[in-house]
Structures are given as structure tokens and as C-alpha cells.
Design an enzyme around this catalytic site. Structure first.
Site, PDB file in Angstrom:
ATOM      1  N   HIS A  25      29.433   3.999  29.077  1.00  0.00           N
ATOM      2  CA  HIS A  25      28.608   3.905  28.014  1.00  0.00           C
ATOM      3  C   HIS A  25      27.670   5.119  28.131  1.00  0.00           C
ATOM      4  O   HIS A  25      26.825   5.103  28.723  1.00  0.00           O
ATOM      5  CB  HIS A  25      27.996   2.443  28.196  1.00  0.00           C
ATOM      6  CG  HIS A  25      26.977   2.236  27.172  1.00  0.00           C
ATOM      7  ND1 HIS A  25      26.847   0.946  27.236  1.00  0.00           N
ATOM      8  CD2 HIS A  25      26.560   2.819  26.267  1.00  0.00           C
ATOM      9  CE1 HIS A  25      25.850   1.051  25.878  1.00  0.00           C
ATOM     10  NE2 HIS A  25      25.483   2.048  25.709  1.00  0.00           N
ATOM     11  N   HIS A  27      26.326   7.848  25.367  1.00  0.00           N
ATOM     12  CA  HIS A  27      26.454   8.466  23.886  1.00  0.00           C
ATOM     13  C   HIS A  27      26.140   9.849  24.070  1.00  0.00           C
ATOM     14  O   HIS A  27      24.942  10.378  24.650  1.00  0.00           O
ATOM     15  CB  HIS A  27      25.227   7.852  23.107  1.00  0.00           C
ATOM     16  CG  HIS A  27      25.158   6.577  22.832  1.00  0.00           C
ATOM     17  ND1 HIS A  27      25.733   6.139  21.758  1.00  0.00           N
ATOM     18  CD2 HIS A  27      24.816   5.682  23.628  1.00  0.00           C
ATOM     19  CE1 HIS A  27      25.582   4.552  21.804  1.00  0.00           C
ATOM     20  NE2 HIS A  27      25.152   4.216  23.118  1.00  0.00           N
ATOM     21  N   HIS A 205      27.998  -2.353  20.662  1.00  0.00           N
ATOM     22  CA  HIS A 205      26.802  -2.695  21.315  1.00  0.00           C
ATOM     23  C   HIS A 205      26.353  -4.234  20.769  1.00  0.00           C
ATOM     24  O   HIS A 205      26.527  -4.355  19.493  1.00  0.00           O
ATOM     25  CB  HIS A 205      25.961  -1.778  20.741  1.00  0.00           C
ATOM     26  CG  HIS A 205      25.894  -0.486  21.461  1.00  0.00           C
ATOM     27  ND1 HIS A 205      26.873   0.246  21.598  1.00  0.00           N
ATOM     28  CD2 HIS A 205      24.806   0.079  22.152  1.00  0.00           C
ATOM     29  CE1 HIS A 205      26.689   1.305  22.144  1.00  0.00           C
ATOM     30  NE2 HIS A 205      25.099   1.342  22.603  1.00  0.00           N
ATOM     31  N   GLU A 208      21.754  -6.218  23.117  1.00  0.00           N
ATOM     32  CA  GLU A 208      20.753  -5.225  24.080  1.00  0.00           C
ATOM     33  C   GLU A 208      19.403  -5.843  23.577  1.00  0.00           C
ATOM     34  O   GLU A 208      18.822  -6.187  24.693  1.00  0.00           O
ATOM     35  CB  GLU A 208      21.098  -3.783  23.545  1.00  0.00           C
ATOM     36  CG  GLU A 208      19.977  -2.773  23.925  1.00  0.00           C
ATOM     37  CD  GLU A 208      20.267  -1.407  23.462  1.00  0.00           C
ATOM     38  OE1 GLU A 208      21.053  -1.171  22.229  1.00  0.00           O
ATOM     39  OE2 GLU A 208      19.839  -0.332  24.042  1.00  0.00           O
ATOM     40  N   ASP A 286      23.981   5.576  29.291  1.00  0.00           N
ATOM     41  CA  ASP A 286      23.526   5.303  27.881  1.00  0.00           C
ATOM     42  C   ASP A 286      23.192   6.626  27.236  1.00  0.00           C
ATOM     43  O   ASP A 286      23.875   7.276  26.698  1.00  0.00           O
ATOM     44  CB  ASP A 286      22.427   4.316  27.741  1.00  0.00           C
ATOM     45  CG  ASP A 286      22.476   3.434  26.417  1.00  0.00           C
ATOM     46  OD1 ASP A 286      23.101   3.789  25.697  1.00  0.00           O
ATOM     47  OD2 ASP A 286      21.487   2.630  26.076  1.00  0.00           O
ATOM     48  N   ASP A 287      21.939   7.164  27.409  1.00  0.00           N
ATOM     49  CA  ASP A 287      21.397   8.351  26.848  1.00  0.00           C
ATOM     50  C   ASP A 287      20.606   8.997  27.852  1.00  0.00           C
ATOM     51  O   ASP A 287      19.434   9.020  28.026  1.00  0.00           O
ATOM     52  CB  ASP A 287      20.482   8.066  25.712  1.00  0.00           C
ATOM     53  CG  ASP A 287      21.406   7.089  24.525  1.00  0.00           C
ATOM     54  OD1 ASP A 287      21.926   7.707  23.805  1.00  0.00           O
ATOM     55  OD2 ASP A 287      20.912   5.853  24.619  1.00  0.00           O
TER      56      ASP A 287
HETATM   57  N1  ADE Z   1      22.567   5.045  20.170  1.00  0.00           N
HETATM   58  C1  ADE Z   1      22.236   5.697  21.181  1.00  0.00           C
HETATM   59  N2  ADE Z   1      21.685   4.869  22.266  1.00  0.00           N
HETATM   60  C2  ADE Z   1      21.768   3.601  21.551  1.00  0.00           C
HETATM   61  C3  ADE Z   1      21.589   2.347  22.165  1.00  0.00           C
HETATM   62  N3  ADE Z   1      20.918   2.220  23.456  1.00  0.00           N
HETATM   63  N4  ADE Z   1      21.650   1.187  21.359  1.00  0.00           N
HETATM   64  C4  ADE Z   1      22.144   1.273  20.249  1.00  0.00           C
HETATM   65  N5  ADE Z   1      22.554   2.545  19.703  1.00  0.00           N
HETATM   66  C5  ADE Z   1      22.342   3.638  20.476  1.00  0.00           C
HETATM   67 ZN    ZN Z   2      24.612   2.574  23.870  1.00  0.00          ZN
END
Ligand code: ADE
Ligand code: ZN
Length: 346
Positions: A25, A27, A205, A208, A286-287
Site C-alpha cells: 500500500h 501511492h 480503499h 479508512e 501509504d504516502d
Molecule cells: N490517495 C493517496 N493516499 C490516499 C489515502 N490515504 N486514502 C485515499 N486515497 C489516497
Molecule cells: Zn492509500
């Protein structure tokens, strides 16, 4: 090491760092570090509304998912050419290798780019070339998952799928991301049905920020094989039973949840409860450029805050490969590498 239980808490960060792991996971646009955003902004002549790397970093104070997404899409606007996509993915994969990631499944958001006039071939060819090179240079296997933006329409998702089909051999699966609340999975049932017919792996997703109903919808409507995040599932005992029974993995991202205020602090994160409930939970970043850490930072901070042990570390490393879309023989070899890493840890 004879006994995993005997690993002292002060040795856990080293064990977590050394164990082989898969990241499922991430992005890829969320791995764009401010320094690379500024370099690409200068290289491509794309203005960004921040005077410096420090000023941009100071803007990373999020209150919820949407407040992050607004900045994340602005950051991605500097990506124009195939080489930009290559450089971004190459930087992530090199950084992931330092954390002993040996397999990565990268999400990408083509609509963020095609909406600005960037060609689908530019995006996919750049990312794919970085994945191929990582196999040779870094000994990481890497593959791509195309995510549809759920705040856009079903029609736009179908158009995106059409544009991506000439490159289908470079994509292992499709996912669903962006603003969750108000955009339930069932909006994309027909798109996912078509992707299933085409033989793509399916993830989404769900849970969340959104309710357990969105997770049910992703499972029963979209027929996904993994749930991204899914931390809201603990509100619904029947859902937990279903996820455990079918061994549906959850790709959990603790530092993301912290930064986007899904949990007030890491000590209250429910990763441990998800594992205790018998779910195939995994740890991911994630990011990472936006949330304060790559995968090992997620592991070490969460373990420190919640008192997870070396047994949990072993389970999470195994889960990361079990939950992956790697073919069976390769999966077995990676699981052997996990056993070896734990057996030889002193
Ligand atoms: N796009 C990038 N990060 C995300 C996240 N945590 N939730 C949904 N979309 C995303
Ligand atoms: Zn994500």
C-alpha cells in the site's frame, strides 16, 4: 535465533529493519519528496504555490483525508514526462530497498495526470521501466496497480480503463482511492466487474474514514481480494468474522492514520486488535513523503507505541507476502527468506 519470544524490546527496531518484507500500500505519487517536487518544478517550468522546500513541508499539517489530498494532487502537478515518473518510482524503490522491502506493489493515479494532458503511455511506461530496473539494480520485484479516483464518475473510470488497456501487461491490478466519504464502492461495481473479466487483481480503499458498510460493499459488490486500510472494520463483529474466515488481507498504514487523524495517537491504533482478531493485517507507508516515514518507520513507531513483539513482527512479515499478488513459487521463496532472517537473528 532459537526463540523468537526471547527478543528484547530494545532489539526490535533492528529485527524490524532486517526482516524481508513486501509493501502493498504505497501511492507512488505519495512518495514524491518536497526536494523532488522542487527539482521537477524547475526542470519542467511548472510553478507551485510554495516558496521553498521548508514552506511546502510546513503545509503538511492535515486535519483529515481531504486536507491531505488537496496538497497531494497539487504536488503531483509537476510530473509531465516519462522520465519524471521513472525518477519518482526509482527514488521510492531505492528508498524501500534500504528498508529491506524485497517486493512492492505500487498504486498510481493515472487520472491525476491524464486530466492535465499527460498521456497514459507516459505515466505507465515511466513507472514500469523503474519497476523493471529495480529488479536488476536493487533485487526488488515491483508491480503496478492502477487506481481509479472515486470522487470522479463511473464514466471517467471506464474511459481510464480503456486508455490503460493497451498497457495491460504492465499492470497487475486495479484499485480505488481518493475521497472516501460520500463515494461508496458500489459507485464502481460495473467498472470492477469488467476489470475482473479482464483478469486484473482487485483491491479498494475502504474503512479508512468510511464506515464498515463500505468494506462490505467492496467485498460483495466489487469482489476485491484485499482491503486497503480497513481499520474501521472493528466496529462490526460480523465483518471481522468474514474478513478472518476468507483471509482477506488489510493493508494498514499506521502513520497515515495518525497524520490524517483516524486515531488520536499511535498508542490507540488498532493494528494489534486486528491481528488478535485473526486478520491478515499488514503494515505499509501509504504516502511516505507526506506522513513522516517509510515502511520501517511505520513498523518501529507502531511497535514502540503499542507494545507489539517479535512474534508480531514475524506474523506481519509473513502476512505481507501472503497478501501479495506474487506467483506461488516466488511467494514460497520470500517466506523462506523470512524464516531465515528470524532464524539467524542474534
Ligand atoms: N490517495 C493517496 N493516499 C490516499 C489515502 N490515504 N486514502 C485515499 N486515497 C489516497
Ligand atoms: Zn492509500
Amino acid at each position: 535465533m532459537k526463540n523468537i519470544r526471547a527478543v528484547e524490546a530494545d532489539r526490535l527496531p533492528e529485527l524490524l529493519r532486517r526482516m524481508p518484507k513486501a509493501e502493498l500500500h504505497i501511492h507512488i505519487e505519495g512518495s514524491l519528496e518536497p526536494e523532488l517536487i522542487f527539482a521537477l518544478s524547475a526542470r519542467n517550468g511548472v510553478a507551485i504555490p510554495y516558496a521553498s522546500v521548508d514552506e511546502l513541508r510546513r503545509a503538511y499539517a492535515f486535519t483529515n483525508l481531504q486536507s491531505f489530498l488537496d496538497i497531494y494532487y497539487a504536488g503531483a502537478s509537476v510530473l509531465l514526462h516519462e522520465q519524471d515518473f521513472y525518477d519518482m518510482a526509482h527514488a521510492y524503490l531505492a528508498r524501500a530497498a534500504m528498508d529491506n522491502v524485497v517486493h512492492a506493489e505500487l498504486f498510481f493515479d493515472p487520472q491525476t495526470h491524464t486530466a492535465r494532458g499527460v498521456g497514459m503511455e507516459t505515466v505507465i511506461n515511466g513507472l514500469h521501466r523503474a519497476c523493471v530496473d529495480a529488479g536488476v539494480e536493487l533485487n526488488i520485484s515491483a508491480s503496478l496497480i492502477l487506481c481509479f479516483l472515486r470522487h470522479l464518475s463511473e464514466r471517467e473510470a471506464f474511459e481510464t480503463l480503456e486508455q490503460a488497456l493497451p498497457f495491460r501487461d504492465k499492470i497487475i491490478g486495479v484499485g480505488l482511492d481518493s475521497s472516501e466519504l460520500g463515494h461508496p464502492p458500489e459507485k464502481f461495481t460495473r467498472v470492477f466487474a469488467r476489470c475482473r473479466e479482464l483478469g486484473f487483481h482487485l483491491v479498494a480503499h475502504a474503512g479508512e474514514e468510511g464506515p464498515p458498510a463500505y468494506i462490505w460493499s467492496a467485498l460483495d459488490g466489487l469482489k476485491v481480494e484485499r482491503i486497503d486500510h480497513g481499520v474501521q472494520s472493528l466496529q462490526d463483529p460480523a465483518l471481522i468474522q468474514r474478513l478472518a474466515r476468507d483471509r482477506i488481507p488489510l493493508t494498514v498504514c499506521p502513520l497515515s492514520n495518525l497524520k490524517l487523524k483516524v486515531f488520536p495517537d499511535l498508542a490507540q491504533h488498532n493494528l494489534r486488535a486486528l491481528l488478535d482478531a485473526g486478520l491478515v493485517a499488514t503494515v505499509n507507508s501509504d504516502d511516505p513523503a507526506y506522513f513522516g516515514g517509510y515502511i520501517n518507520q511505520n513498523f518501529t513507531e507502531t511497535f514502540a507505541a503499542t507494545g507489539l513483539t517479535a512474534l508480531h513482527a514475524h506474523l506481519l512479515a509473513c502476512n505481507s507476502f501472503e497478501a501479495s499478488f506474487i506467483e506461488a513459487g516466488m511467494k514460497r521463496r520470500y517466506l523462506e527468506q523470512v524464516s531465515e532472517a528470524f532464524a539467524t537473528f542474534e
